[in-house]
Write a protein that holds these residues in place. Structure first.
Motif, PDB file in Angstrom:
ATOM      1  N   MET A  26     -42.967 -13.405   2.603  1.00  0.00           N
ATOM      2  CA  MET A  26     -42.999 -12.100   1.761  1.00  0.00           C
ATOM      3  C   MET A  26     -44.306 -11.690   1.469  1.00  0.00           C
ATOM      4  N   THR A  27     -45.296 -13.026   0.774  1.00  0.00           N
ATOM      5  CA  THR A  27     -46.517 -12.580   0.622  1.00  0.00           C
ATOM      6  C   THR A  27     -47.239 -12.313   1.865  1.00  0.00           C
ATOM      7  N   ALA A  28     -47.006 -12.850   2.949  1.00  0.00           N
ATOM      8  CA  ALA A  28     -47.793 -12.706   4.497  1.00  0.00           C
ATOM      9  C   ALA A  28     -47.556 -11.293   4.864  1.00  0.00           C
ATOM     10  N   GLY A  29     -46.175 -10.909   4.698  1.00  0.00           N
ATOM     11  CA  GLY A  29     -45.899  -9.655   4.749  1.00  0.00           C
ATOM     12  C   GLY A  29     -46.331  -8.551   4.247  1.00  0.00           C
ATOM     13  N   VAL A  30     -46.396  -8.610   2.782  1.00  0.00           N
ATOM     14  CA  VAL A  30     -46.970  -7.652   1.973  1.00  0.00           C
ATOM     15  C   VAL A  30     -48.745  -7.574   2.195  1.00  0.00           C
ATOM     16  N   LEU A  31     -48.913  -8.885   2.335  1.00  0.00           N
ATOM     17  CA  LEU A  31     -50.598  -8.780   2.680  1.00  0.00           C
ATOM     18  C   LEU A  31     -51.082  -8.140   3.934  1.00  0.00           C
ATOM     19  N   ALA A  32     -50.332  -8.334   4.977  1.00  0.00           N
ATOM     20  CA  ALA A  32     -50.428  -7.907   6.255  1.00  0.00           C
ATOM     21  C   ALA A  32     -50.321  -6.224   6.431  1.00  0.00           C
ATOM     22  N   LEU A  33     -49.333  -5.784   5.890  1.00  0.00           N
ATOM     23  CA  LEU A  33     -48.890  -4.578   5.703  1.00  0.00           C
ATOM     24  C   LEU A  33     -49.737  -3.855   4.714  1.00  0.00           C
ATOM     25  N   SER A  34     -50.409  -4.222   3.702  1.00  0.00           N
ATOM     26  CA  SER A  34     -51.210  -3.623   2.814  1.00  0.00           C
ATOM     27  C   SER A  34     -52.479  -3.521   3.573  1.00  0.00           C
ATOM     28  N   ILE A  35     -52.989  -4.513   4.144  1.00  0.00           N
ATOM     29  CA  ILE A  35     -54.347  -4.298   4.728  1.00  0.00           C
ATOM     30  C   ILE A  35     -54.274  -3.182   5.874  1.00  0.00           C
ATOM     31  N   ASN A  36     -53.184  -3.232   6.663  1.00  0.00           N
ATOM     32  CA  ASN A  36     -53.082  -2.356   7.660  1.00  0.00           C
ATOM     33  C   ASN A  36     -52.902  -0.641   6.877  1.00  0.00           C
ATOM     34  N   CYS A  37     -52.095  -0.808   5.799  1.00  0.00           N
ATOM     35  CA  CYS A  37     -52.061   0.644   5.455  1.00  0.00           C
ATOM     36  C   CYS A  37     -53.257   0.957   4.610  1.00  0.00           C
ATOM     37  N   GLY A  38     -54.024   0.154   4.109  1.00  0.00           N
ATOM     38  CA  GLY A  38     -55.347   0.322   3.327  1.00  0.00           C
ATOM     39  C   GLY A  38     -56.345   0.937   4.382  1.00  0.00           C
ATOM     40  N   ALA A  39     -56.306   0.642   5.840  1.00  0.00           N
ATOM     41  CA  ALA A  39     -57.308   0.960   6.569  1.00  0.00           C
ATOM     42  C   ALA A  39     -57.184   2.531   6.928  1.00  0.00           C
ATOM     43  N   TYR A  40     -55.624   2.798   7.195  1.00  0.00           N
ATOM     44  CA  TYR A  40     -55.408   4.330   7.378  1.00  0.00           C
ATOM     45  C   TYR A  40     -55.456   5.180   6.159  1.00  0.00           C
ATOM     46  N   MET A  41     -55.204   4.670   4.853  1.00  0.00           N
ATOM     47  CA  MET A  41     -55.300   5.605   3.809  1.00  0.00           C
ATOM     48  C   MET A  41     -56.801   5.662   3.511  1.00  0.00           C
ATOM     49  N   THR A  42     -57.700   4.494   4.031  1.00  0.00           N
ATOM     50  CA  THR A  42     -59.035   4.914   3.673  1.00  0.00           C
ATOM     51  C   THR A  42     -59.588   6.139   4.355  1.00  0.00           C
ATOM     52  N   GLU A  43     -59.079   6.467   5.590  1.00  0.00           N
ATOM     53  CA  GLU A  43     -59.540   7.547   6.615  1.00  0.00           C
ATOM     54  C   GLU A  43     -58.897   8.777   5.956  1.00  0.00           C
ATOM     55  N   ILE A  44     -57.740   8.676   5.515  1.00  0.00           N
ATOM     56  CA  ILE A  44     -57.071  10.027   5.033  1.00  0.00           C
ATOM     57  C   ILE A  44     -57.579  10.307   3.628  1.00  0.00           C
ATOM     58  N   ILE A  45     -58.067   9.306   2.650  1.00  0.00           N
ATOM     59  CA  ILE A  45     -58.709   9.930   1.360  1.00  0.00           C
ATOM     60  C   ILE A  45     -60.009  10.198   1.793  1.00  0.00           C
ATOM     61  N   ARG A  46     -60.734   9.463   2.719  1.00  0.00           N
ATOM     62  CA  ARG A  46     -62.190   9.746   2.899  1.00  0.00           C
ATOM     63  C   ARG A  46     -62.365  11.284   3.660  1.00  0.00           C
ATOM     64  N   GLY A  47     -61.228  11.557   4.461  1.00  0.00           N
ATOM     65  CA  GLY A  47     -61.025  13.047   4.909  1.00  0.00           C
ATOM     66  C   GLY A  47     -60.792  14.021   4.124  1.00  0.00           C
ATOM     67  N   GLY A  48     -60.032  13.745   3.019  1.00  0.00           N
ATOM     68  CA  GLY A  48     -59.829  14.890   1.686  1.00  0.00           C
ATOM     69  C   GLY A  48     -60.971  15.055   1.142  1.00  0.00           C
ATOM     70  N   ILE A  49     -61.626  13.753   0.622  1.00  0.00           N
ATOM     71  CA  ILE A  49     -62.803  13.893  -0.241  1.00  0.00           C
ATOM     72  C   ILE A  49     -63.974  14.789   0.530  1.00  0.00           C
ATOM     73  N   GLN A  50     -64.163  14.701   1.919  1.00  0.00           N
ATOM     74  CA  GLN A  50     -65.132  15.094   2.559  1.00  0.00           C
ATOM     75  C   GLN A  50     -64.866  16.722   2.746  1.00  0.00           C
ATOM     76  N   SER A  51     -63.684  17.073   2.762  1.00  0.00           N
ATOM     77  CA  SER A  51     -62.968  18.362   3.061  1.00  0.00           C
ATOM     78  C   SER A  51     -63.414  19.667   1.862  1.00  0.00           C
ATOM     79  N   VAL A  52     -63.557  18.675   0.497  1.00  0.00           N
ATOM     80  CA  VAL A  52     -64.042  19.518  -0.424  1.00  0.00           C
ATOM     81  C   VAL A  52     -65.382  19.996  -0.409  1.00  0.00           C
ATOM     82  N   ASP A  53     -65.476  21.242  -0.716  1.00  0.00           N
ATOM     83  CA  ASP A  53     -66.831  21.913  -0.818  1.00  0.00           C
ATOM     84  C   ASP A  53     -68.027  20.974  -1.349  1.00  0.00           C
ATOM     85  N   LYS A  54     -69.218  21.001  -0.630  1.00  0.00           N
ATOM     86  CA  LYS A  54     -70.256  20.105  -1.108  1.00  0.00           C
ATOM     87  C   LYS A  54     -71.006  20.770  -2.446  1.00  0.00           C
TER      88      LYS A  54
END
Length: 215
Positions: A86-114
């Protein structure tokens, strides 16, 4: 598909679905936290933080999730780090999800007018205050559809952890199929459970999007 088989299978699949929901919720919490930190690193003026976040997303997005799970569950014990499935599964899924969420949130932040960053600076707001009160509220509205898709994907991707003997929905269906020799009926039932969960998530995010759009 007879009713007796359904009555026998549903309780077992329900138990597996509960584990799947637990995996999904924990992954979404930790994955989102990782994603926020990663996005702040990637939009930081400090190159070291930017490089760390870029390297992380490059590695995780460039390798299969199954490989990442195997490295964490089967590979880490070779260097003395052991953890439950269970711990390994949550860790692996969270690390993977975090990478995609990083790009999603980064894109959202950078889309706001400077200009809004500059206006906030002129008003005397610190970087933290600017992000919290000006940028993040707008970013949330922008990224909601992408975040919803990522959450739904994670819910389905939890099936991969069945490969490390964690008895979630997919593993439960495999056990029933192998013992009853009724693979078609079993996997169709499992599909109904997955459809129900993804439908709930889809409706939830639709409601959130409508609520946010009001403001």
């Amino acid at each position: 598909m007879d009713l007796e088989f359904i009555k026998m299978s549903v309780p077992v699949l329900t138990q597996g679905a509960i584990v799947t929901i637990e995996l999904t919720v924990l992954t979404l919490i930790f994955g989102t936290i990782i994603g926020i930190i990663g996005a702040l690193f990637k939009t930081s003026k400090y190159k070291v933080l930017n490089l760390i976040a870029s390297f992380y997303t490059w590695i995780i997005r460039g390798t299969p999730m199954l490989l990442q799970i195997f490295i964490i569950y089967f590979g880490l014990p070779s260097i003395g780090i052991e953890m439950e499935a269970m711990t390994a599964g949550v860790l692996a899924l969270s690390i993977n999800c975090g990478a995609y969420m990083t790009e999603i949130i980064r894109g959202g932040i950078q889309s706001v007018d400077k200009g809004q960053f500059e206006a906030s600076k002129t008003l005397g707001l610190s970087y933290g205050q600017t992000m919290m009160h000006v940028i993040i509220p707008q970013t949330i509205r922008i990224i909601l559809p992408s975040v919803g898709n990522e959450f739904i994907t994670i819910n389905k991707d939890t099936s991969i952890v069945s490969t490390i003997t964690l008895v979630e929905l997919m593993r439960s269906s495999q056990v029933i199929a192998s013992s009853s020799f009724r693979a078609m009926e079993t996997y169709l039932l499992a599909g109904v459970f997955y459809l129900a969960m993804t439908t709930v998530l889809t409706l939830l995010f639709s409601l959130i999007e409508k609520k946010v759009s009001v403001y």
